[in-house]
Design an enzyme around this catalytic site. Structure first.
Site, PDB file in Angstrom:
ATOM      1  N   SER A  34       0.808  -1.295  -0.018  1.00 50.67           N
ATOM      2  CA  SER A  34      -0.180  -0.087   0.011  1.00 50.67           C
ATOM      3  C   SER A  34       0.858   1.355   0.028  1.00 50.67           C
ATOM      4  CB  SER A  34      -0.919  -0.005   1.294  1.00 50.67           C
ATOM      5  OG  SER A  34      -1.400   1.183   1.468  1.00 50.67           O
TER       6      SER A  34
ATOM      7  N   GLU B 241       0.142   3.898   1.647  1.00 56.23           N
ATOM      8  CA  GLU B 241       0.180   4.097   3.215  1.00 56.23           C
ATOM      9  C   GLU B 241       1.497   3.693   3.803  1.00 56.23           C
ATOM     10  OE1 GLU B 241      -2.246   5.634   4.966  1.00 56.23           O
ATOM     11  OE2 GLU B 241      -1.376   5.499   6.857  1.00 56.23           O
TER      12      GLU B 241
ATOM     13  N   TYR C 134      -1.385   0.292  10.680  1.00 59.24           N
ATOM     14  CA  TYR C 134      -1.716  -0.584   9.340  1.00 59.24           C
ATOM     15  C   TYR C 134      -0.468  -0.399   8.370  1.00 59.24           C
ATOM     16  CZ  TYR C 134      -3.317  -0.795   4.577  1.00 59.24           C
ATOM     17  OH  TYR C 134      -3.821  -1.068   3.146  1.00 59.24           O
TER      18      TYR C 134
END
Ligand code: NAP
Ligand code: F7E
Length: 368
Positions: free
Chosen positions: A141, A143, A164
């Protein structure tokens, strides 16, 4: 006749899992999925596939010969992971299962690590132990980039800002380690935010498009949001799943960024959505700390040159198109449920029809 290739998808009931299953079935794969047990329905997005390939409809086809088949399992349960691999013997594994909500990962950090990192390790280690000759895709990701300056590509350092992100960075490195140490064909797709009408309702884009539809039919008065200045590179899930597949068709395992190359703020998404029905978003926005995170990723903008050049992957749907697609889908759904639009079988209506009704309802809102 050549045997059909078998693809196994964890998280098949999620946004991406459902689009990927449809895409792979069209490519002629036998698709197998892991579904986790839930007390209320979590298979809504794949219901059309379940119904199409339901055993009672196809009594002569055994589950394991059916084009589509899903089975209960859980990424936190190593024995279920192993059983499914033994049962399906996949040629390709797409590990999409995850606790995918960044804000929730601050509240449930350990279970997020267990699912997103250990879950990935459980599959990789079973592949190693079973000597499964398969290809493995990991849903990494954007992120992971955290506070690294945009634009971000495969060489940008990871500076994660959430549990996460930490879990996804560790899983990314596990994929590389299993590739280098054991020669497993394991690849990472570093996907930037991607959305669709099937997006979970607590991600910011869907919260806005559904919120607007509710406001128009009088079921809500405003939308409450946190950080409006965060910038995201938003694409369309339906196109990104093809990127995943292309990553596994490449001659060697590698890591690729998948992104549109456009970035916009959450405020821009709000403005664009409300403008589509002629409203000023400022009259319907409530700001609250409730939806702010202990730390947020300020700006994501993906550079997917490598995927474009090597994989020939090129997204067509960008910010304006994805906003409109999601708005139209939520207006259609709400208008049909509230009787603002009759449900007539076989009648196809275009986007302008729903946006037109949206504008009519919006003009009444302005007067009242
Ligand atoms: P999603 O809609 O939240 O789907 C996640 C799926 O994982 C759901 O089917 C969920 O099942 C399942 N799952 C959760 N915990 C599990 C467990 N313990 N065992 C087995 N399955 C489990 O997410 P998405 O948007 O499709 O994203 C797919 C993947 O890409 C995720 O790994 C996500 O982290 C990653 N990713 C997403 C984006 C994006 O913008 N969408 C960007 C980059 C990476 P339930 O329905 O039962 O919860
Ligand atoms: O937030 C801000 C929030 O939750 C986007 C996941 O698919 O993409 C997704 O993670 C931005 C953030 O997505 C609200 O603070 C403001 O800055 O839609 P989101 P995300 O956190 O970027 C990455 C690439 C993934 O991998 C993840 O799985 O919007 N924001 N107000 C809000 N966000 C939410 N959810 N709700 C709000 O009310």
């Amino acid at each position: 006749m050549a045997e059909k290739r078998v693809a196994f998808i964890t998280g098949i009931g999620g946004q991406d899992g459902s689009y990927l299953a449809e895409f792979l079935l069209k490519q002629g794969y036998q698709v197998r999925g892991m579904i986790r047990r839930a007390s209320s329905p979590n298979t809504e997005r794949i219901l059309p596939l379940i119904e199409q390939y339901w055993e009672s409809k196809n009594p002569d086809v055994k589950s394991l010969d059916s084009p589509f088949f899903s089975q209960y399992g859980d990424l936190t349960d190593a024995s279920s992971v192993r059983s499914l691999l033994e049962e399906f013997h996949p040629d390709e594994i797409y590990n999409l299962g995850a606790q995918s909500h960044v804000a929730v990962s601050f509240q449930n950090p350990l279970s997020t690590l267990d699912i997103n990192l250990m879950g990935t390790m459980r599959i990789l280690d079973a592949i190693r132990d079973m000597k499964l000759p398969c290809r493995f895709y990991q849903a990494s990701s954007s992120e992971m980039f955290g506070t690294s300056q945009p634009p971000q590509n495969e060489n940008t350092p990871f500076r994660p800002q959430s549990p996460y992100g930490v879990a996804k960075v560790a899983a990314f490195n596990a994929v590389r380690m299993y590739r280098d140490a054991y020669g497993i064909f394991a690849s990472n797709g570093i996907l930037f935010n991607h959305e669709s009408p099937r997006r979970g309702i607590n991600f910011v884009t869907r919260k806005i498009t559904m919120g607007l539809a509710k406001i128009l039919v009088g079921k809500d008065r405003n939308i409450v949001l946190g950080n409006l200045d965060a910038k995201r590179d938003w694409g369309f899930s339906g196109e990104y799943v093809e990127g995943m597949w292309r990553i596994l068709q490449h001659e060697k395992p590698d890591d690729f960024v998948i992104a549109t190359g456009e970035t916009h703020t959450v405020r821009d998404f709000m403005r664009e959505s409300f403008a589509l029905v002629g409203l000023n978003y400022e009259n319907f926005l409530v700001s609250s700390d409730r939806y702010k995170r202990p730390a947020d990723v300020p700006a994501l903008l993906g550079d997917s040159t490598k995927a474009r050049k090597i994989l020939g992957w090129n997204p067509q749907v960008k910010f304006k198109e994805i906003t409109k697609m999601m708005i139209v889908a939520d207006l259609k759904d709400k208008f049909e449920k509230t009787g603002n639009v009759p449900i007539e079988r076989g009648v196809m209506r275009d986007d302008d029809y729903y946006l037109g009704i949206g504008r009519d309802l919006a003009s009444k809102l302005r007067k009242s």
